[in-house]
Design an enzyme around this catalytic site. Structure first.
Site, PDB file in Angstrom:
ATOM      1  N   LYS A   1       1.019  -1.279   0.028  1.00 27.54           N
ATOM      2  CA  LYS A   1      -0.318   0.291  -0.519  1.00 27.54           C
ATOM      3  C   LYS A   1       1.136   1.119  -0.098  1.00 27.54           C
ATOM      4  O   LYS A   1       2.095   1.166   0.502  1.00 27.54           O
ATOM      5  CB  LYS A   1      -0.950   0.061   1.258  1.00 27.54           C
ATOM      6  CG  LYS A   1      -0.204   0.290   2.484  1.00 27.54           C
ATOM      7  CD  LYS A   1       0.051   2.002   3.034  1.00 27.54           C
ATOM      8  CE  LYS A   1       0.094   1.575   4.524  1.00 27.54           C
ATOM      9  NZ  LYS A   1       1.961   2.480   5.067  1.00 27.54           N
TER      10      LYS A   1
ATOM     11  N   ALA B   1       9.627   0.151   4.837  1.00 27.90           N
ATOM     12  CA  ALA B   1       9.479   0.988   3.081  1.00 27.90           C
ATOM     13  C   ALA B   1       8.395   1.978   4.138  1.00 27.90           C
ATOM     14  O   ALA B   1       7.823   2.901   2.853  1.00 27.90           O
ATOM     15  CB  ALA B   1       9.656   0.704   2.038  1.00 27.90           C
ATOM     16  N   GLY B   2       7.625   1.493   5.216  1.00 27.60           N
ATOM     17  CA  GLY B   2       6.786   2.171   4.992  1.00 27.60           C
ATOM     18  C   GLY B   2       5.079   1.878   3.872  1.00 27.60           C
ATOM     19  O   GLY B   2       4.219   2.701   3.388  1.00 27.60           O
ATOM     20  N   LEU B   3       5.589   0.686   2.969  1.00 33.84           N
ATOM     21  CA  LEU B   3       4.427   0.025   2.375  1.00 33.84           C
ATOM     22  C   LEU B   3       3.858  -1.138   2.699  1.00 33.84           C
ATOM     23  O   LEU B   3       2.944  -1.630   1.944  1.00 33.84           O
ATOM     24  CB  LEU B   3       5.783  -0.695   1.085  1.00 33.84           C
ATOM     25  CG  LEU B   3       6.139   0.422   0.218  1.00 33.84           C
ATOM     26  CD1 LEU B   3       6.993  -0.207  -0.943  1.00 33.84           C
ATOM     27  CD2 LEU B   3       5.210   1.528  -0.371  1.00 33.84           C
ATOM     28  N   ALA B   4       3.747  -1.260   4.337  1.00 33.53           N
ATOM     29  CA  ALA B   4       2.816  -2.880   4.723  1.00 33.53           C
ATOM     30  C   ALA B   4       2.910  -3.704   4.268  1.00 33.53           C
ATOM     31  O   ALA B   4       2.386  -4.682   4.390  1.00 33.53           O
ATOM     32  CB  ALA B   4       1.253  -1.995   5.149  1.00 33.53           C
ATOM     33  N   GLY B   5       4.530  -4.052   3.839  1.00 35.88           N
ATOM     34  CA  GLY B   5       4.896  -5.464   3.473  1.00 35.88           C
ATOM     35  C   GLY B   5       4.463  -6.406   4.277  1.00 35.88           C
ATOM     36  O   GLY B   5       3.741  -7.605   4.367  1.00 35.88           O
ATOM     37  N   GLY B   6       4.888  -6.498   5.395  1.00 39.99           N
ATOM     38  CA  GLY B   6       4.796  -7.663   7.014  1.00 39.99           C
ATOM     39  C   GLY B   6       3.260  -7.731   7.268  1.00 39.99           C
ATOM     40  O   GLY B   6       2.636  -8.961   7.340  1.00 39.99           O
ATOM     41  N   SER B   7       2.912  -6.199   6.877  1.00 42.82           N
ATOM     42  CA  SER B   7       1.462  -6.366   7.318  1.00 42.82           C
ATOM     43  C   SER B   7       0.020  -7.167   6.329  1.00 42.82           C
ATOM     44  O   SER B   7      -0.805  -8.253   6.584  1.00 42.82           O
ATOM     45  CB  SER B   7       0.880  -4.605   7.453  1.00 42.82           C
ATOM     46  OG  SER B   7       1.040  -4.006   8.537  1.00 42.82           O
TER      47      SER B   7
ATOM     48  N   PRO C   1       9.875  -4.536  -0.867  1.00 47.76           N
ATOM     49  CA  PRO C   1      10.975  -3.971   0.008  1.00 47.76           C
ATOM     50  C   PRO C   1      11.020  -3.660   1.460  1.00 47.76           C
ATOM     51  O   PRO C   1       8.946  -3.105   2.197  1.00 47.76           O
ATOM     52  CB  PRO C   1      11.204  -2.494   0.054  1.00 47.76           C
ATOM     53  CG  PRO C   1      10.580  -2.620  -1.385  1.00 47.76           C
ATOM     54  CD  PRO C   1       9.491  -3.143  -1.589  1.00 47.76           C
TER      55      PRO C   1
ATOM     56  N   ASP D   1      -1.983  -1.893  10.499  1.00 45.44           N
ATOM     57  CA  ASP D   1      -2.474  -2.158   9.016  1.00 45.44           C
ATOM     58  C   ASP D   1      -3.205  -3.064   8.148  1.00 45.44           C
ATOM     59  O   ASP D   1      -3.542  -2.861   6.966  1.00 45.44           O
ATOM     60  CB  ASP D   1      -1.312  -1.648   8.020  1.00 45.44           C
ATOM     61  CG  ASP D   1      -1.163  -0.113   8.461  1.00 45.44           C
ATOM     62  OD1 ASP D   1      -1.846   1.088   8.752  1.00 45.44           O
ATOM     63  OD2 ASP D   1      -0.171   0.642   7.743  1.00 45.44           O
TER      64      ASP D   1
HETATM   65  P1  ATP Z   1       4.464  -0.516   7.638  1.00 49.09           P
HETATM   66  O1  ATP Z   1       4.020   0.119   6.180  1.00 49.09           O
HETATM   67  O2  ATP Z   1       3.414  -0.641   7.596  1.00 49.09           O
HETATM   68  O3  ATP Z   1       5.416   0.373   8.254  1.00 49.09           O
HETATM   69  P2  ATP Z   1       6.789  -1.354   7.198  1.00 49.09           P
HETATM   70  O4  ATP Z   1       7.136  -0.894   5.633  1.00 49.09           O
HETATM   71  O5  ATP Z   1       7.966   0.059   7.873  1.00 49.09           O
HETATM   72  O6  ATP Z   1       5.843  -1.819   7.121  1.00 49.09           O
HETATM   73  P3  ATP Z   1       7.369  -4.248   6.988  1.00 49.09           P
HETATM   74  O7  ATP Z   1       8.033  -4.640   5.689  1.00 49.09           O
HETATM   75  O8  ATP Z   1       6.919  -4.017   7.389  1.00 49.09           O
HETATM   76  O9  ATP Z   1       7.422  -2.592   7.384  1.00 49.09           O
HETATM   77  O10 ATP Z   1       8.522  -4.845   8.323  1.00 49.09           O
HETATM   78  C1  ATP Z   1       8.631  -4.353   9.451  1.00 49.09           C
HETATM   79  C2  ATP Z   1       9.512  -5.301   9.837  1.00 49.09           C
HETATM   80  O11 ATP Z   1       8.824  -6.500  10.860  1.00 49.09           O
HETATM   81  C3  ATP Z   1      11.284  -5.813   9.673  1.00 49.09           C
HETATM   82  O12 ATP Z   1      12.116  -5.505   8.790  1.00 49.09           O
HETATM   83  C4  ATP Z   1      11.132  -7.149   9.853  1.00 49.09           C
HETATM   84  O13 ATP Z   1      11.896  -7.177  10.818  1.00 49.09           O
HETATM   85  C5  ATP Z   1       9.542  -7.547  10.650  1.00 49.09           C
HETATM   86  N1  ATP Z   1       9.124  -7.965   9.612  1.00 49.09           N
HETATM   87  C6  ATP Z   1       8.426  -9.538  10.623  1.00 49.09           C
HETATM   88  N2  ATP Z   1       7.262  -9.845   9.797  1.00 49.09           N
HETATM   89  C7  ATP Z   1       7.544  -9.660   8.835  1.00 49.09           C
HETATM   90  C8  ATP Z   1       6.543  -9.871   7.090  1.00 49.09           C
HETATM   91  N3  ATP Z   1       6.350 -11.216   6.871  1.00 49.09           N
HETATM   92  N4  ATP Z   1       7.689  -9.314   5.867  1.00 49.09           N
HETATM   93  C9  ATP Z   1       7.727  -8.066   6.219  1.00 49.09           C
HETATM   94  N5  ATP Z   1       8.423  -8.063   7.848  1.00 49.09           N
HETATM   95  C10 ATP Z   1       8.726  -8.205   8.283  1.00 49.09           C
END
Ligand code: ATP
Length: 289
Positions: A10, A98-104, A95, A137
């Site tokens: 996102k 990144a603020g792209l909510a990959g983990g969420s 990535p 998220d």
């Molecule tokens: P958001 O936009 O929600 O803040 P983000 O892009 O900043 O997400 P994420 O990709 O969600 O960051 O990852 C943040 C940290 O969460 C990673 O550095 C990792 O240590 C941890 N993490 C736990 N599970 C996952 C997963 N399935 N994918 C990515 N990172 C994960």
């Protein structure tokens, strides 16, 4: 049995941090948009009796700290099922940090996939309830599309979709943002009118000029990351209609109405920033493939 899901990234078209609540959480008002940049999640049932995770992306934990494992435990707990054997494989493209909510989004996909795998017939509302317990998220990533999200992120309202545009996303490698530090800096910002209110109005009137001119992010303003400013300069130099940082950073996105210019922008960024992607907005969230 096995199920494969696509978990989209996102971006935040606008993000206003409205203030800190007495319980320490921050009130946000943001318009979020899913894009066709996906992680792929594969869930496989087995007889190990445990939840296991594999992922080959640097920095992503492959144990119970992974958001996907947390989502699986929340699912078993909510359904009052004993924990049973399931392996979660994550093929990451989005990535991290990144603020792209990959983990969420990965976590949201696990909830949708577990419901399919275990034939639990949960309603969308029940899956959103589980998602809320996994992360702020996660409910949005489950539904996707274009949504106004308020409160601590969990209250969602559908708004007119953003379509007919190309989105370039670029994540600099050198910067990682600590969320705690980001919020501290945002708390020190002066108050300003809410850009998200303007963004919602512009989406309703389908006013592309105002949509692009209203891209705004309090974290971007507070953190002032040099690489983010540099990337934005390149994007705007390639005639992006608007550009801004996503979430708490450090990915930057730009909106183009010309596919040719968007592709030129990807070329201009790719050598210095390998994590550059050409995307489109989508109307959905996590889904079984
Ligand atoms: P958001 O936009 O929600 O803040 P983000 O892009 O900043 O997400 P994420 O990709 O969600 O960051 O990852 C943040 C940290 O969460 C990673 O550095 C990792 O240590 C941890 N993490 C736990 N599970 C996952 C997963 N399935 N994918 C990515 N990172 C994960």
């Amino acid at each position: 049995m096995e199920v494969k899901l696509k978990a989209p990234a996102k971006i935040n078209l606008s993000l206003d941090v409205l203030g800190k609540r007495p319980d320490g959480y921050h009130e946000l008002s943001t318009v979020m948009q899913t894009v066709d940049l996906y992680d792929e999640i594969t869930l496989t049932q087995n007889d190990s009796g445990a939840v296991t995770v594999s992922c080959d992306y640097e920095g992503v934990p492959c144990d119970d700290r992974n958001i996907c494992a947390k989502a699986a435990y929340r699912f078993f707990d909510y359904c009052r099922l004993p924990v049973s054997g399931v392996h979660i494989d994550i093929q990451k493209t989005i990535p991290t940090q990144a603020g792209l909510a990959g983990g969420s989004s990965d976590g949201a996909a696990v909830i949708v996939g577990m419901n399919y795998l275990f034939n639990t017939k949960l309603s969308p509302k029940e899956m959103l309830d589980i998602g809320e317990r996994v992360g702020a998220d996660v409910p949005f990533c489950m539904e996707g599309g274009t949504k106004l999200c308020t409160g601590i992120g969990g209250t969602m309202k559908k708004v007119p979709s953003l379509h007919g545009v190309q989105i370039v996303i670029c994540k600099p490698d050198t910067v990682s943002v600590s969320t705690a530090e980001a919020y501290q800096k945002v708390d020190a910002l002066a108050k300003h009118p809410c850009y998200t209110d303007e963004m919602v109005k512009a989406l309703y009137t389908r006013d592309m000029f105002t949509i692009c001119a209203t891209i705004f992010n309090d974290f971007e303003l507070a953190l002032q990351i040099p690489e983010v400013n540099e990337i934005k300069k390149i994007m705007l130099g390639c005639k992006a209609r608007g550009a801004g940082m996503s979430g708490s950073g450090s990915a930057v996105f730009a909106i183009f109405t010309s596919e040719r210019k968007a592709k030129q922008c990807v070329e201009a960024l790719k050598a210095d920033y390998p994590k550059t992607f050409l995307c489109k907005p989508i109307k959905n969230g996590c889904a079984v493939e």
